[in-house]
Design an enzyme around this catalytic site. Structure first.
Site, PDB file in Angstrom:
ATOM      1  N   HIS A   1      27.833 -29.962 -32.034  1.00 19.85           N
ATOM      2  CA  HIS A   1      26.376 -30.074 -32.102  1.00 19.85           C
ATOM      3  C   HIS A   1      25.794 -30.403 -30.712  1.00 19.85           C
ATOM      4  CE1 HIS A   1      22.567 -31.492 -34.160  1.00 19.85           C
ATOM      5  NE2 HIS A   1      22.494 -32.161 -33.020  1.00 19.85           N
ATOM      6  N   GLU A   2      26.395 -31.416 -30.070  1.00 25.02           N
ATOM      7  CA  GLU A   2      25.904 -31.815 -28.744  1.00 25.02           C
ATOM      8  C   GLU A   2      26.166 -30.726 -27.704  1.00 25.02           C
ATOM      9  OE1 GLU A   2      24.005 -34.381 -28.198  1.00 25.02           O
ATOM     10  OE2 GLU A   2      24.231 -35.041 -30.268  1.00 25.02           O
TER      11      GLU A   2
ATOM     12  N   ASP B   1      16.200 -34.743 -32.868  1.00 23.98           N
ATOM     13  CA  ASP B   1      15.903 -33.355 -32.513  1.00 23.98           C
ATOM     14  C   ASP B   1      14.594 -32.892 -33.153  1.00 23.98           C
ATOM     15  OD1 ASP B   1      18.321 -33.350 -31.203  1.00 23.98           O
ATOM     16  OD2 ASP B   1      19.402 -32.545 -32.931  1.00 23.98           O
TER      17      ASP B   1
END
Ligand code: ZN
Length: 375
Positions: A73-74, A170
């Site tokens: 994800h990062e 986010d």
């Protein structure tokens, strides 16, 4: 904040680090999954009696895969950020997921794309895993079935959780970019921050009502994160357009490296200064010395020791035309009281202290006063 972490590997040049808090969550989740293997297996549609791996072994595998998912994800955020010209310093895995550290703040237009990349990846990856089960089931054992199922669920959860408009998540960043199309960036940040804090309060209330400690913890991090992010934006906004030379003190008194420490003490007393740049015979800056350095040495040696014996020669410097906000960040991250301002060929031009930086607020207030008067 991230000093208590170690690098475990590098992916395309980006160091992946783990924070000590990660080890706590690793142990906790492994235990929690092992304890609840019965209901976890039921949800996945697997008969718990068919599992061959020890429940805690499965817990450990799932927990590690959870953090692999967070890393992906990062990385998705990081690759998009890199495409926009940002430098990614590192990715740190910690208690509540991951944090990608960037060298500089991303610009407003790039932020939306970057913020979207992480949740989008997690969502697509999660759906793909769940769909793959339909094909794979005849060929895999119950343990693999359970692991793939949960990995899919975890990734979809990551996507949904990060898309909550709880700034600085986010979703919160995406919301800010949307608001910023209509109002100035700082105001958009304030609105997004307040919405984020509202979510944090809701989470906390819900956490207390249901006795969910993790939710209360998340609420706390969102609240603090939102406030910090807003503060940084306020500072960046105030500082924009200023350079070091605008506020630095340019009358700097220096001491000579060969002078005795007792001479230094007299100067400090007379001039009420607690720190000086140290120069050599040809006037070049070779270090700096503070009252702290003097205190750290035995009093009776003050007569015979020279300044060069006690000064610190590690210089943290800026240049007159450096951006003031960057200088401020340098000063805060090094946790020191003053930066030396040197020009390109090393000559001492001035000194920049925290109180110099605070002059910006006065200048800014004066400017606003003036524009109101004129306008
Ligand atoms: Zn994210």
């Amino acid at each position: 904040m991230f000093k208590s972490s170690i690098t475990i590997l590098r992916i395309s040049g980006i160091p992946i680090r783990i924070h000590v808090s990660f080890l706590l969550i690793l142990a906790f989740l492994t235990y929690a999954i092992g304890q609840n293997i019965q209901s976890i297996a039921n949800l996945a549609g697997v008969n718990v009696g068919d599992l061959t791996v020890n429940p805690y072994g499965l817990g450990l595998i799932l927990t590690i895969l959870l953090f692999v998912s967070v890393t992906f994800h990062e990385l998705a955020h990081s690759f998009v950020a890199r495409r926009q010209g940002m430098t990614i310093r590192s990715i740190t895995l910690m208690l509540l997921g991951g944090v990608a550290q960037m060298e500089e703040d991303i610009d407003e237009s790039g932020e939306m794309m970057m913020a979207l990349a992480g949740p989008l990846f997690s969502f697509v990856f999660g759906i793909a895993l769940l769909l793959s089960l339909r094909v794979l089931v005849p060929f895999i054992g119950p343990d693999t079935h359970l692991v793939i199922y949960y990995l899919g669920v975890i990734n979809i959860f990551l996507a949904v959780f990060n898309m909550l408009p709880a700034f600085p998540s986010d979703g919160g960043r995406i919301l800010r970019s949307l608001i910023a199309r209509r109002v100035p960036y700082l105001k958009a940040t304030r609105i997004a921050t307040n919405i984020g804090k509202g979510f944090a309060v809701l989470f906390a209330i819900f956490g207390f009502l249901t006795g969910n400690l993790l939710l209360i913890l998340i609420a706390f991090f969102i609240y603090v994160g939102a406030s910090q992010e807003y503060q940084l934006n306020v500072i960046r906004d105030v500082f924009s357009g200023f350079e070091v030379a605008d506020v630095m003190s340019d009358e700097v008194s220096t001491v000579r490296a060969d002078d005795s420490v007792s001479t230094l003490l007299r100067r400090m007393m007379d001039e009420r200064h607690s720190g000086y740049p140290v120069v050599n015979d040809s006037g070049d800056v070779v270090g700096c010395v503070t009252l702290g350095d003097v205190r750290a040495m035995p009093q009776e040696l003050a007569g015979e020791k020279r300044i060069r014996d006690i000064m610190s020669s590690e210089l943290i410097t800026v240049q007159p035309h450096d951006d003031l906000y960057q200088a401020f960040k340098k000063l805060s991250s090094a946790d020191i009281g003053r930066l030396m301002v040197l020009d390109a060929d090393g000559g001492l031009r001035g000194i920049l202290t925290r109180s110099d930086i605070m002059k910006v607020y006065r200048i800014k207030a004066l400017q606003e006063e003036q524009s109101r008067f004129e306008g």
